[in-house]
Design an enzyme around this catalytic site. Structure first.
Site, PDB file in Angstrom:
ATOM      1  N   ASP A  13      -5.493  13.196  92.844  1.00  0.00           N
ATOM      2  CA  ASP A  13      -5.316  12.781  91.447  1.00  0.00           C
ATOM      3  C   ASP A  13      -6.555  13.021  90.591  1.00  0.00           C
ATOM      4  O   ASP A  13      -6.843  12.262  89.666  1.00  0.00           O
ATOM      5  CB  ASP A  13      -4.913  11.287  91.357  1.00  0.00           C
ATOM      6  CG  ASP A  13      -3.746  10.970  92.256  1.00  0.00           C
ATOM      7  OD1 ASP A  13      -2.780  11.748  92.238  1.00  0.00           O
ATOM      8  OD2 ASP A  13      -3.809   9.966  92.981  1.00  0.00           O
ATOM      9  N   LYS A  16      -6.215  18.103  88.934  1.00  0.00           N
ATOM     10  CA  LYS A  16      -6.176  19.519  89.337  1.00  0.00           C
ATOM     11  C   LYS A  16      -5.138  20.324  88.563  1.00  0.00           C
ATOM     12  O   LYS A  16      -5.350  21.492  88.258  1.00  0.00           O
ATOM     13  CB  LYS A  16      -5.847  19.638  90.832  1.00  0.00           C
ATOM     14  CG  LYS A  16      -6.895  19.087  91.755  1.00  0.00           C
ATOM     15  CD  LYS A  16      -6.514  19.270  93.201  1.00  0.00           C
ATOM     16  CE  LYS A  16      -5.419  18.352  93.699  1.00  0.00           C
ATOM     17  NZ  LYS A  16      -5.721  16.943  93.732  1.00  0.00           N
ATOM     18  N   GLY A  40       1.603  15.380  93.013  1.00  0.00           N
ATOM     19  CA  GLY A  40       2.152  15.324  91.659  1.00  0.00           C
ATOM     20  C   GLY A  40       1.124  15.856  90.694  1.00  0.00           C
ATOM     21  O   GLY A  40       0.026  15.315  90.587  1.00  0.00           O
ATOM     22  N   HIS A  41       1.441  16.974  90.068  1.00  0.00           N
ATOM     23  CA  HIS A  41       0.519  17.544  89.091  1.00  0.00           C
ATOM     24  C   HIS A  41       1.126  17.467  87.707  1.00  0.00           C
ATOM     25  O   HIS A  41       2.286  17.805  87.525  1.00  0.00           O
ATOM     26  CB  HIS A  41       0.233  19.022  89.432  1.00  0.00           C
ATOM     27  CG  HIS A  41      -0.626  19.184  90.641  1.00  0.00           C
ATOM     28  ND1 HIS A  41      -0.889  20.394  91.225  1.00  0.00           N
ATOM     29  CD2 HIS A  41      -1.304  18.263  91.357  1.00  0.00           C
ATOM     30  CE1 HIS A  41      -1.683  20.206  92.260  1.00  0.00           C
ATOM     31  NE2 HIS A  41      -1.943  18.936  92.356  1.00  0.00           N
ATOM     32  N   GLN A 224      -3.511  16.756  97.020  1.00  0.00           N
ATOM     33  CA  GLN A 224      -4.329  15.623  97.490  1.00  0.00           C
ATOM     34  C   GLN A 224      -5.826  15.989  97.383  1.00  0.00           C
ATOM     35  O   GLN A 224      -6.159  16.861  96.600  1.00  0.00           O
ATOM     36  CB  GLN A 224      -3.954  15.200  98.930  1.00  0.00           C
ATOM     37  CG  GLN A 224      -2.537  14.648  99.070  1.00  0.00           C
ATOM     38  CD  GLN A 224      -1.485  15.716  99.259  1.00  0.00           C
ATOM     39  OE1 GLN A 224      -1.661  16.646  99.999  1.00  0.00           O
ATOM     40  NE2 GLN A 224      -0.351  15.572  98.588  1.00  0.00           N
TER      41      GLN A 224
HETATM   42  P1  IMP Z   1       1.541  10.704 102.562  1.00  0.00           P
HETATM   43  O1  IMP Z   1       0.896  11.982 102.215  1.00  0.00           O
HETATM   44  O2  IMP Z   1       2.767  10.404 101.746  1.00  0.00           O
HETATM   45  O3  IMP Z   1       1.798  10.559 104.040  1.00  0.00           O
HETATM   46  O4  IMP Z   1       0.518   9.528 102.180  1.00  0.00           O
HETATM   47  C1  IMP Z   1      -0.704   9.339 102.912  1.00  0.00           C
HETATM   48  C2  IMP Z   1      -1.808   8.859 101.980  1.00  0.00           C
HETATM   49  O5  IMP Z   1      -2.118   9.903 101.055  1.00  0.00           O
HETATM   50  C3  IMP Z   1      -1.424   7.665 101.117  1.00  0.00           C
HETATM   51  O6  IMP Z   1      -2.587   6.881 100.902  1.00  0.00           O
HETATM   52  C4  IMP Z   1      -0.984   8.279  99.815  1.00  0.00           C
HETATM   53  O7  IMP Z   1      -1.119   7.402  98.730  1.00  0.00           O
HETATM   54  C5  IMP Z   1      -1.954   9.441  99.719  1.00  0.00           C
HETATM   55  N1  IMP Z   1      -1.457  10.559  98.917  1.00  0.00           N
HETATM   56  C6  IMP Z   1      -0.516  11.461  99.273  1.00  0.00           C
HETATM   57  N2  IMP Z   1      -0.339  12.352  98.281  1.00  0.00           N
HETATM   58  C7  IMP Z   1      -1.176  12.018  97.295  1.00  0.00           C
HETATM   59  C8  IMP Z   1      -1.489  12.582  96.015  1.00  0.00           C
HETATM   60  O8  IMP Z   1      -0.947  13.609  95.594  1.00  0.00           O
HETATM   61  N3  IMP Z   1      -2.434  11.949  95.285  1.00  0.00           N
HETATM   62  C9  IMP Z   1      -3.083  10.840  95.753  1.00  0.00           C
HETATM   63  N4  IMP Z   1      -2.837  10.289  96.930  1.00  0.00           N
HETATM   64  C10 IMP Z   1      -1.899  10.862  97.699  1.00  0.00           C
END
Ligand code: IMP
Length: 431
Positions: A13, A16, A40-41, A224
């Site tokens: 977040d 990007k 999510g962009h 991420q």
């Molecule tokens: P997962 O990727 O859904 O398995 O989540 C694992 C961890 O990564 C959690 O803490 C989520 O909140 C975090 N996470 C996954 N995708 C994003 C993102 O795009 N932005 C911020 N945090 C993310």
């Protein structure tokens, strides 16, 4: 030309999408290499904004091919929804423009169900996943029981594979006394999705190399951030993919020699969504202030889940760790405008762990959880900087904040953003 890697340098977040959209204008291919629709962009199109989860930021640059690389896990149901939505905004994501690598893995309904169930069962130890099925999909990939995108080329055979996948997931769900999934309905739904997306199948790695051989630029768009990397992040509070520069190589099938620039995107403060250690987290009013109220899409609320993000001071120790593991050649510092009016500003330059000071990022999340930040205070500014278009338009104290980032990380800040508009990102070189 070569690959430009654009990566999150914090916990995701970082903004990007904004930069990716700008860089995509120069790229022949914009490719995602990791993750799935957990990302999510947000990008602005004229007066509106759109969110992408799977489709890379090239969507609105008609000359760019958008590619979903082998390192991804792709939920075809989400992809269908997203492509429809982006096409409504004029993206025109035809099979010529949107390519799915045959070797990418498919994220299927059983993965989503199992992610939700295991998160609920973890109770207070929950990771706080996005519940999009990411962990279970990568588990299947590593266990060599996953389905790859290439299997949608034959929709009938694929329907049977989906049926078998659902039945396998149902065994797990039954054991946990959870509601089972409808194998027949899901296999027909996925056969239709396979028919729809089969024309998008491609050898993305070959496309990338062909573009490089023609002298074109390929933008590798990270999802991420470095601190959520499966190997080098704050395990187990991480995602299940390789978010760092190494992930570009494995996720797209390119070598280090192809990557010319490794751009890390960092916010001027920190945020984290989900559980896990976050030394500079601010739980009081300053945290709310950095988060914003949610009244605009740039405030700190998850663009995939809507969850309020945890917020805190800029953590230079963590940022330097990201700079090292990514081999960053430059940094983009976003949301500098959010720091306006805060006096004094604080940045974390070391951690205190059991009364010992360290400037290295601990590799153990439990140790990180016991670290307290050691801050340096910096003078702030009160001027509205939203209209700044070059470094010299910024107050001296804002420039000093940027210099602090550069000197601590030893990475030059190449661009700064002072607001959500495309025009509000400018090169950080004095003139
Ligand atoms: P997962 O990727 O859904 O398995 O989540 C694992 C961890 O990564 C959690 O803490 C989520 O909140 C975090 N996470 C996954 N995708 C994003 C993102 O795009 N932005 C911020 N945090 C993310």
């Amino acid at each position: 030309m070569s690959v430009i890697a654009l990566l999150g340098a914090q916990w995701g977040d970082e903004g990007k999408g904004h930069i990716a959209d700008k860089l995509a204008a120069e790229a022949a291919i914009v490719a995602r290499y990791n993750g799935g629709d957990n990302a999510g962009h947000t990008i602005t199109i004229g007066d509106t904004f759109v969110r992408t989860h799977l489709v890379p930021a090239g969507a609105f640059h008609p000359k760019a091919t958008c590619a979903l690389g082998a390192g991804m896990v792709i939920n075809l149901r989400s992809l269908a929804r997203e492509v429809d939505e982006l096409n409504r905004h004029g993206a025109n994501l035809t099979p010529d423009r949107l390519k799915i690598d045959v070797a990418a893995h498919l994220l299927l309904p059983g993965h989503v169900a199992l992610d939700g169930v295991s998160e609920s069962r973890r109770g207070t130890g929950a990771i706080g996943t996005t519940r999009r099925g990411i962990g279970p999909a990568y588990t299947d990939k590593a266990a060599r029981t996953g389905l790859r995108a290439g299997s949608i080329a034959n929709p009938d055979a694929f329907a049977e594979m989906v049926w078998a996948h659902v039945e396998r997931a149902n065994v797990g769900l039954r054991e946990l006394f959870e509601p089972e999934l409808e194998a027949d309905a899901l296999s027909s739904e996925y056969a239709a999705l396979a028919k729809r997306f089969a024309p998008h199948l491609a050898d993305v790695t070959a496309l990338v190399h062909a573009a490089l051989e023609r002298g074109e630029t390929v933008l590798a768009e990270g999802a991420q951030g470095a601190l959520l990397d499966l190997d080098h992040g704050t395990y187990p509070f991480v995602t299940s993919s390789s978010t760092i520069a190494g992930g570009v190589l494995t996720g797209l099938g390119v070598g280090p020699k192809h990557v010319a620039r490794v751009i890390g995107v960092a916010k001027s403060f920190c945020s984290r969504v989900g559980a896990g250690p976050f030394p500079t987290e601010l739980r009081e009013a300053m945290g709310d202030r950095l988060r914003g109220t949610g009244s605009n899409p740039w405030d700190e609320f998850g663009s995939t889940t809507g969850r309020p993000r945890r917020t805190g001071w800029l953590d230079l120790v963590a940022l330097r760790h990201a700079a090292r593991i990514d081999g960053l050649t430059e940094l983009v510092l976003t949301k500098l405008d959010v720091m306006t009016g805060i006096e004094p500003l604080r940045v974390c330059r070391a951690y205190s762990y059991h009364d010992q000071s360290t400037a290295d990022f601990p590799r153990d999340a439990a140790v990180l959880g016991e670290c307290t930040p050691v801050y340096a205070e910096l003078p702030g500014w009160t001027e509205d900087i939203g209209s700044a278009r070059c470094l010299d338009d910024l107050p001296r104290t804002a420039r000093a904040y940027i210099e602090q980032v550069e000197s601590f990380t030893s990475v030059p800040v190449s661009h700064v953003s002072v607001g959500p508009d495309r025009s509000q990102i400018f090169p950080a070189t004095g003139n």
